[in-house]
Scaffold this active site. Sequence first.
Site, PDB file in Angstrom:
ATOM      1  N   ALA A  13       8.526  -2.803  -9.045  1.00 12.44           N
ATOM      2  CA  ALA A  13       7.273  -2.599  -8.621  1.00 12.44           C
ATOM      3  C   ALA A  13       7.260  -1.260  -7.710  1.00 12.44           C
ATOM      4  CB  ALA A  13       6.413  -3.679  -8.012  1.00 12.44           C
ATOM      5  N   SER A  40      18.946  -3.154 -17.240  1.00  9.77           N
ATOM      6  CA  SER A  40      18.012  -2.390 -17.463  1.00  9.77           C
ATOM      7  C   SER A  40      18.864  -1.198 -17.908  1.00  9.77           C
ATOM      8  CB  SER A  40      17.035  -2.134 -16.281  1.00  9.77           C
ATOM      9  OG  SER A  40      16.291  -3.277 -16.083  1.00  9.77           O
ATOM     10  N   CYS A 128       6.689  -4.273   4.628  1.00  9.58           N
ATOM     11  CA  CYS A 128       5.392  -3.549   4.380  1.00  9.58           C
ATOM     12  C   CYS A 128       4.381  -4.130   5.398  1.00  9.58           C
ATOM     13  CB  CYS A 128       5.063  -4.267   2.865  1.00  9.58           C
ATOM     14  SG  CYS A 128       5.417  -5.910   2.723  1.00  9.58           S
ATOM     15  N   LYS A 212      10.272 -10.047  11.181  1.00  5.43           N
ATOM     16  CA  LYS A 212      10.151  -8.697  11.148  1.00  5.43           C
ATOM     17  C   LYS A 212       9.219  -7.784  11.704  1.00  5.43           C
ATOM     18  CE  LYS A 212      12.253  -9.098   6.460  1.00  5.43           C
ATOM     19  NZ  LYS A 212      12.289  -9.076   4.896  1.00  5.43           N
ATOM     20  N   HIS A 241      -2.272  -5.662   1.251  1.00  4.30           N
ATOM     21  CA  HIS A 241      -2.130  -6.702   2.449  1.00  4.30           C
ATOM     22  C   HIS A 241      -3.466  -6.496   3.408  1.00  4.30           C
ATOM     23  CE1 HIS A 241       1.653  -7.747   0.959  1.00  4.30           C
ATOM     24  NE2 HIS A 241       2.304  -7.319   1.891  1.00  4.30           N
TER      25      HIS A 241
END
Lengths: 333, 333
Positions: A13, A40, A128, A212, A241
């Site tokens: 992603a 891949s 993130c 984190k 988020h």
Amino acid sequence: MGKRLAIAGVTGAVGQEFLQILDQRDFAFDSIKMLASKRSAGKKVTFKGKEYTIEELTEDSFGDVDIALFSCGGSRTKEFGPAAVKAGAVVVDNSSAYRMDPEVPLVVPEINAEAMKQHKGIIANPNCSTIIAIVPVWPLHKANPVKRMVVSTYQAASGAGMAAMRELEQQARQVLNGEEVTCDALKYQLAFNCYNHDSQTAPNGYNAEEMKMVNETRKIFDCPDIGISATCVRIPTLRAHCESINLEFESPITPDEVRELLSTAPGVTVMDDPENNRHPMPTDASGKDDVFVGRIRQDESVPDNCGINIWVAGDQIRKGAALNAVQIAEKLL
Amino acid sequence: MGKRLAIAGVTGAVGQEFLQILDQRDFAFDSIKMLASKRSAGKKVTFKGKEYTIEELTEDSFGDVDIALFSCGGSRTKEFGPAAVKAGAVVVDNSSAYRMDPEVPLVVPEINAEAMKQHKGIIANPNCSTIIAIVPVWPLHKANPVKRMVVSTYQAASGAGMAAMRELEQQARQVLNGEEVTCDALKYQLAFNCYNHDSQTAPNGYNAEEMKMVNETRKIFDCPDIGISATCVRIPTLRAHCESINLEFESPITPDEVRELLSTAPGVTVMDDPENNRHPMPTDASGKDDVFVGRIRQDESVPDNCGINIWVAGDQIRKGAALNAVQIAEKLL
């Protein structure tokens, strides 16, 4: 004249988002290598109208690379990152592998771009949920030091990868059809449900995602004493988020001052319309670069007007990962 | 020998749950009247194997009623509640109409059942998100006064009624089919999204749901000074609310003490398994009576070990509304 790029983990992603963002920002490059796992290798990927063949990520992938954008998980980064550095590339890594390494700068360009100067080949991209919280908190902290943050997150499926996003949709179909819900990429049913982040829990009871937030914020702010208490939760949204953030400042501060500070802050859009109940939603932030901030209000439970509540929404794949890494790469140029 | 009951608002989500709970708890009654708006009058409802015809709720509905369970919204409660009291019924009301009236007890039976003794015909049921937060916080507060609570909620569609639950499912289908999302019962798209509670915002920036948490908790705890800061958010779940609750106590307290206190607390189930990342989820709490509590951990950002984080999940229709009201009615017997 541009740089020679590589993307490690191009099928994920974040890898796919790297391509979109490089295209949208017209990032100047001479060559670009598409790297992924053996599985891949040989598949095709189209970028700026040209077809590329995905190559297997190996120690020998980086001989002709200046900047390597990594998003292939911590263990593969530890396996291949040092080889990339040895071959002369600068690695911008989206994994947690090197974030807390004192030799590695951990960078949000809006906050601590100057830390990049100390890099020794690897620059780490924060987690993130950390990035999305601290882009708007930093300009406030600079004006009036934050003593303590209490954060509760509303995290999207994308944080667990593309397979988790597709599984959330599949689970929703299963629930709506009265079928049994299957969980492969997601630990539990997420559709019409929510659960605390399923990363490993430390002896203090906090999961890795929460630690984190604590440790990365302290490093990026260069502020080891800031108090941070996080509760990280996955909710059934796809790629943005949200976070409910309670801030205690050293000195009094008003909602109007916060609005003023955030209105000119880089990477921040204020969306705060209490009269119409219009505040940032995941659907607002999805696909956008900025972190959206609303619900700016005094916390009346903190003495002397030193408390503020805010609500933020940011695209997890974009500013939470790929965009921040590309911004770091732009600063490298 | 039982009482003569009436249910005002029997066709709603909470009204339907009243029936289920009265049945499950084998509540003793001599007669039961099913009341709703004119629109539903004449429709049938089955309860304990017997069919009842729904009657229109009017001022004359209560001549033969001892206990009236109301869940028909604030304005209709204000219209018909006093008539019920005048006719000799005791009203247990689920709306916000009388909650902050100093003459009206606001009751969570596990916390302040004795307040019921002062009733003058109306007993108010607190708001769902308040009940679900304070059932587990009360036993802690009794042992070690809570100075301040910071709460972020993860509220289910059921809080906006049965139509909102069905609309959430419909919206999910629309998103999955790539169709435009329609919003009638819900203010915004809730499927694969979340939004701050759409109740009216006060001049201080807090919405009504958040101020309920503040004011109702203070009244129920009989503790006007407790600091409470709430952020209330709707997420795409169906009928159980979750809440991330940060607590600051007067004196030091450990997670083990919290676990110990909650393990014997009425209405509470501790579900706290950090090793396996197994904590309360909406799917755990749905259809259950207890409030589930997990993620019990020290907040290291509060000095002297006076801070604790918990995560709770409770059924919004059940303990958040219908069950609490039926428990009040049981105490009336």
